[in-house]
Write a protein that holds these residues in place. Structure first.
Motif, PDB file in Angstrom:
ATOM      1  N   THR A   1      31.058   4.322 -34.648  1.00  0.00           N
ATOM      2  CA  THR A   1      32.141   3.286 -35.107  1.00  0.00           C
ATOM      3  C   THR A   1      31.451   2.131 -35.592  1.00  0.00           C
ATOM      4  O   THR A   1      31.982   0.896 -35.669  1.00  0.00           O
ATOM      5  CB  THR A   1      33.065   2.848 -34.119  1.00  0.00           C
ATOM      6  OG1 THR A   1      32.344   2.251 -32.999  1.00  0.00           O
ATOM      7  CG2 THR A   1      33.955   3.910 -33.574  1.00  0.00           C
TER       8      THR A   1
ATOM      9  N   SER B   1      26.504   1.641 -45.085  1.00  0.00           N
ATOM     10  CA  SER B   1      27.571   2.056 -45.739  1.00  0.00           C
ATOM     11  C   SER B   1      27.608   1.425 -47.152  1.00  0.00           C
ATOM     12  O   SER B   1      28.066   2.295 -48.278  1.00  0.00           O
ATOM     13  CB  SER B   1      28.920   1.767 -45.013  1.00  0.00           C
ATOM     14  OG  SER B   1      29.123   0.444 -44.902  1.00  0.00           O
TER      15      SER B   1
ATOM     16  N   TYR C   1      33.919   5.070 -42.563  1.00  0.00           N
ATOM     17  CA  TYR C   1      33.655   6.442 -42.428  1.00  0.00           C
ATOM     18  C   TYR C   1      33.514   7.067 -43.751  1.00  0.00           C
ATOM     19  O   TYR C   1      34.159   6.572 -44.809  1.00  0.00           O
ATOM     20  CB  TYR C   1      34.878   7.264 -41.491  1.00  0.00           C
ATOM     21  CG  TYR C   1      35.899   7.587 -42.003  1.00  0.00           C
ATOM     22  CD1 TYR C   1      36.495   8.816 -42.652  1.00  0.00           C
ATOM     23  CD2 TYR C   1      36.992   6.398 -42.319  1.00  0.00           C
ATOM     24  CE1 TYR C   1      37.495   8.910 -43.222  1.00  0.00           C
ATOM     25  CE2 TYR C   1      38.120   6.790 -42.805  1.00  0.00           C
ATOM     26  CZ  TYR C   1      38.434   8.029 -43.407  1.00  0.00           C
ATOM     27  OH  TYR C   1      39.735   8.188 -44.060  1.00  0.00           O
TER      28      TYR C   1
ATOM     29  N   THR D   1      32.120  10.561 -35.856  1.00  0.00           N
ATOM     30  CA  THR D   1      33.149   9.598 -36.028  1.00  0.00           C
ATOM     31  C   THR D   1      32.928   9.486 -37.817  1.00  0.00           C
ATOM     32  O   THR D   1      34.020   9.080 -38.262  1.00  0.00           O
ATOM     33  CB  THR D   1      33.293   8.564 -35.424  1.00  0.00           C
ATOM     34  OG1 THR D   1      33.245   8.989 -33.931  1.00  0.00           O
ATOM     35  CG2 THR D   1      34.109   7.440 -35.878  1.00  0.00           C
ATOM     36  N   ILE D   2      31.765   9.300 -38.190  1.00  0.00           N
ATOM     37  CA  ILE D   2      31.568   9.194 -39.827  1.00  0.00           C
ATOM     38  C   ILE D   2      32.305  10.041 -40.494  1.00  0.00           C
ATOM     39  O   ILE D   2      32.620   9.859 -41.510  1.00  0.00           O
ATOM     40  CB  ILE D   2      29.899   9.370 -39.989  1.00  0.00           C
ATOM     41  CG1 ILE D   2      29.685   8.579 -41.480  1.00  0.00           C
ATOM     42  CG2 ILE D   2      29.448  10.463 -39.766  1.00  0.00           C
ATOM     43  CD1 ILE D   2      28.353   8.405 -41.607  1.00  0.00           C
ATOM     44  N   ASN D   3      32.688  11.226 -39.851  1.00  0.00           N
ATOM     45  CA  ASN D   3      33.291  12.178 -40.795  1.00  0.00           C
ATOM     46  C   ASN D   3      34.871  11.947 -40.623  1.00  0.00           C
ATOM     47  O   ASN D   3      35.507  13.109 -41.170  1.00  0.00           O
ATOM     48  CB  ASN D   3      32.799  13.695 -40.219  1.00  0.00           C
ATOM     49  CG  ASN D   3      31.474  14.015 -40.797  1.00  0.00           C
ATOM     50  OD1 ASN D   3      31.017  13.528 -41.876  1.00  0.00           O
ATOM     51  ND2 ASN D   3      30.899  15.031 -40.170  1.00  0.00           N
TER      52      ASN D   3
END
Length: 619
Positions: free
Chosen positions: A155, A182, A344, A367-369
């Motif tokens: 996160t 990101s 994400y 979690t990034i997925n």
């Protein structure tokens, strides 16, 4: 300082830990990057592992060579076997972890692992050679080379801490976020979106009135997650059950105007299967008795996790609501609940190996997925790492399909299905639940474990022998007849069972609802079998009709699933196929018909036309 590695893993949560360990154990020189080294394998929210679907993931991970299964068996406060009355496919294990020891001992394993180095720092950019990733750059400008990079950022990508009307940069309470990575991913062509998650307050155990709530102990002899675990008994530290009251709902309703969900401070979507108390009151105002489980976080702490009381409402609102719950009238909050929003990458940008379609040699996990949960993260980290290593070594990837494991269901779902909220694995998502049981993981994934090569040879041999023993005993029972003799019927009557009228095989006799393998010894000569062999013999006998039916469905499924779609397929040349289907197929670039069938918007008619087109093309 040496800055060249085979594999770099970014993030040391549950995905990153499994990715780094798998890579190092497969002989790769590996670096594990973390923002704060003391929080490796931190349980940010509920310190529990397992539950519906999730327990299967953990057992599968343990069978394939991951660490989580063994670790939670060792560092838990209690284990429970649940859903025994709901049928064979629904049986699960749930562990309440010791949050402190789980984290401390996982760091110890990481630091002792050969081929693995830990680096504290924030990765701010990728190093590219065209469309290939060749390393990472950290926030202070140091460059690190790698043959593969696995992002397990949790996160922390543009993480925002939220409580009431307060919002600031943080990936977790008290920890800074990753602000640049990101942005770079967007620049490199990735679609990036935002999700939200939240956690409840923690209270001081000494301020709870335990005389007003129900105690729920763990089991001394539960089903463990790992085949390595040999314990005579397990910790049975209790959790406790209480409920919200009509007064809770009244107070919460009055204070909803301060909820960040209502004020719009939280605008992104959160996990539907773990809603905040705010959302429960908004959606089900008539329900007043929501379950509240009180779960101790560690033997080293008096902190109690309030499961069912997730909220990011301001502190005064949390205090007011808490005092309306039975047993918690005088409870003291040690940490207030809060929410986190984060970036994400929608997983339709991944291959089944978890390598991205946008950049070569870049893998993402957890979690990034767009997934939710420690267990979902861990299996993704492991599988991404295994496939990254195999690509480096020039080996074919390891893909677990939907008929082989919940791991396959999870990865296939997040890539090929729309997930309008953080994805959580559930039994309802698996088509073949009777086959994908927690008790038969070693039978389902033995070949995959051998192919991956992390599980030690002695354990593989032990499980291979168990598999052979099951097959041998089933065959033996099929060739033994149990007759309806006076003596046999007298034994059945004494046991309170129905008598028999016709001779049957011992295999069919064992299928009687009340019969166990040990009970067979009253009627025939039995073998000295291990616990897991006995269990599988019983299950195969009692559920043969249903298991065979599902096996037939799987065989049909595999014929469709494994039909390869040629890479040069021009979908616009398929006559009659819908524009929505063409758009979905071009964007997703499915490798098989099975994958294509799960793309949102594709109809049965579209699939029929696609299959016919491929068959004609293959001629």
């Amino acid at each position: 300082m040496n800055t060249d590695y085979d594999v770099i893993v970014v993030g040391a949560g549950h995905a990153g830990v499994e990715a780094a360990l798998a890579s190092a154990r497969l002989g790769m020189k590996t670096a594990l990057f973390t923002i704060f080294i003391d929080n490796i394998a931190m349980m940010s929210c509920n310190p529990s592992i397992g539950g519906p679907g999730k327990s299967h993931l953990v057992s599968e991970l343990g069978m394939l060579g991951g660490e989580m299964a063994r670790h939670i068996d060792s560092y838990n406060l209690q284990l429970k076997n649940l859903n025994h009355t709901k049928g064979l496919a629904a049986r699960i294990t749930r562990a309440q972890a010791d949050k402190y020891w789980y984290r401390i001992k996982m760091r110890e394993i990481i630091e002792k692992q050969e081929n693995l180095e830990v680096v504290q720092g924030i990765v701010s950019d990728l190093i590219l050679d065209g469309k290939k990733v060749t390393g990472v750059k950290d926030q202070v400008g140091i460059e690190y080379g790698a043959k593969a990079v696995i992002l397990c950022t949790g996160t922390f990508l543009k993480g925002r801490f939220i409580i009431g009307d307060v919002k600031y940069e943080a990936g977790r309470q008290g920890e800074q976020s990753s602000e640049e990575l990101s942005d770079r991913l967007r620049e490199y062509g990735f679609e990036v979106d935002r999700y939200q998650t939240a956690t409840p307050p923690r209270i001081d155990k000494r301020t709870i009135n335990f005389s007003e709530i129900e105690e729920l102990k763990g089991e001394e002899n539960p089903r463990y997650f790992s085949y390595y675990t040999l314990k005579e008994e397990n910790s049975v530290m209790p959790t406790w059950l209480t409920y919200t009251t009509p007064e809770t709902i009244r107070v919460a309703s009055e204070l909803l105007k301060y909820s960040p969900i209502v004020t719009g401070i939280v605008s992104s979507k959160g996990p539907r299967h773990c809603p905040s108390l705010d959302r429960k009151v908004l959606r089900f105002p008539e329900k007043t008795d929501h379950q509240i489980f009180l779960e101790q976080e560690s033997t080293e702490s008096n902190e109690i996790y309030i499961n069912g009381f997730t909220t990011a409402m301001p502190p005064f609102a949390q205090d007011a609501m808490l005092k309306t719950i039975k047993g918690l009238e005088n409870a003291k909050i040690m940490r207030y609940g809060y929410a986190v929003e984060y970036d994400y990458i929608p997983a339709n940008q991944l291959k089944l190996t978890l390598e991205t379609k946008v950049l070569e040699n870049l893998y993402t996990a957890g979690t990034i997925n767009g997934t939710s949960g420690y267990e979902e993260a861990a299996v993704q980290g492991f599988m991404a790492s295994v496939n990254a290593v195999r690509k480096i070594k020039g080996q074919s990837p390891v893909i677990i399909d939907r008929s082989e494991g919940y791991t396959g269901v999870l990865i296939d779902d997040i890539i090929n299905k729309d997930t309008p909220e953080p994805y959580r694995v559930l039994p309802s998502r698996a088509e073949y639940r009777l086959t994908l049981r927690q008790d038969n993981v070693f039978l389902r994934l033995l070949d995959k474990a051998r192919e991956i090569g992390i599980l030690d040879k002695e354990k593989l041999e032990e499980l291979e022998n168990a598999k052979k023993e099951i097959e041998k005993e089933l065959e033996r029972l099929r060739n033994i007849t149990v007759y309806p003799t006076k003596e046999n019927n007298e034994i059945l009557i004494s046991l309170g069972h129905d008598t028999m009228n016709n001779p049957v095989s011992a295999f069919e006799f064992l299928a009687r609802k009340e019969m166990t393998y040990d009970g067979l010894a009253r009627f025939i000569e039995t073998e000295k079998l291990s616990k897991i062999v006995k269990e599988q013999v019983e299950i195969n006998s009692k559920y043969k009709i249903f298991i065979d039916r599902e096996k037939n469905q799987i065989e049909k499924f595999k014929k469709l699933e494994e039909m390869i779609i040629p890479k040069d397929t021009d979908y616009e040349k398929i006559k009659g196929i819908s524009n929505i289907a063409i758009s979905g197929l071009v964007y997703s670039q499915p490798e098989t018909i099975g994958q294509a069938s799960r793309i949102s918007g594709i109809t049965h008619n579209d699939m029929t036309l696609l299959i016919a087109f491929i068959k004609e093309k293959n001629k």
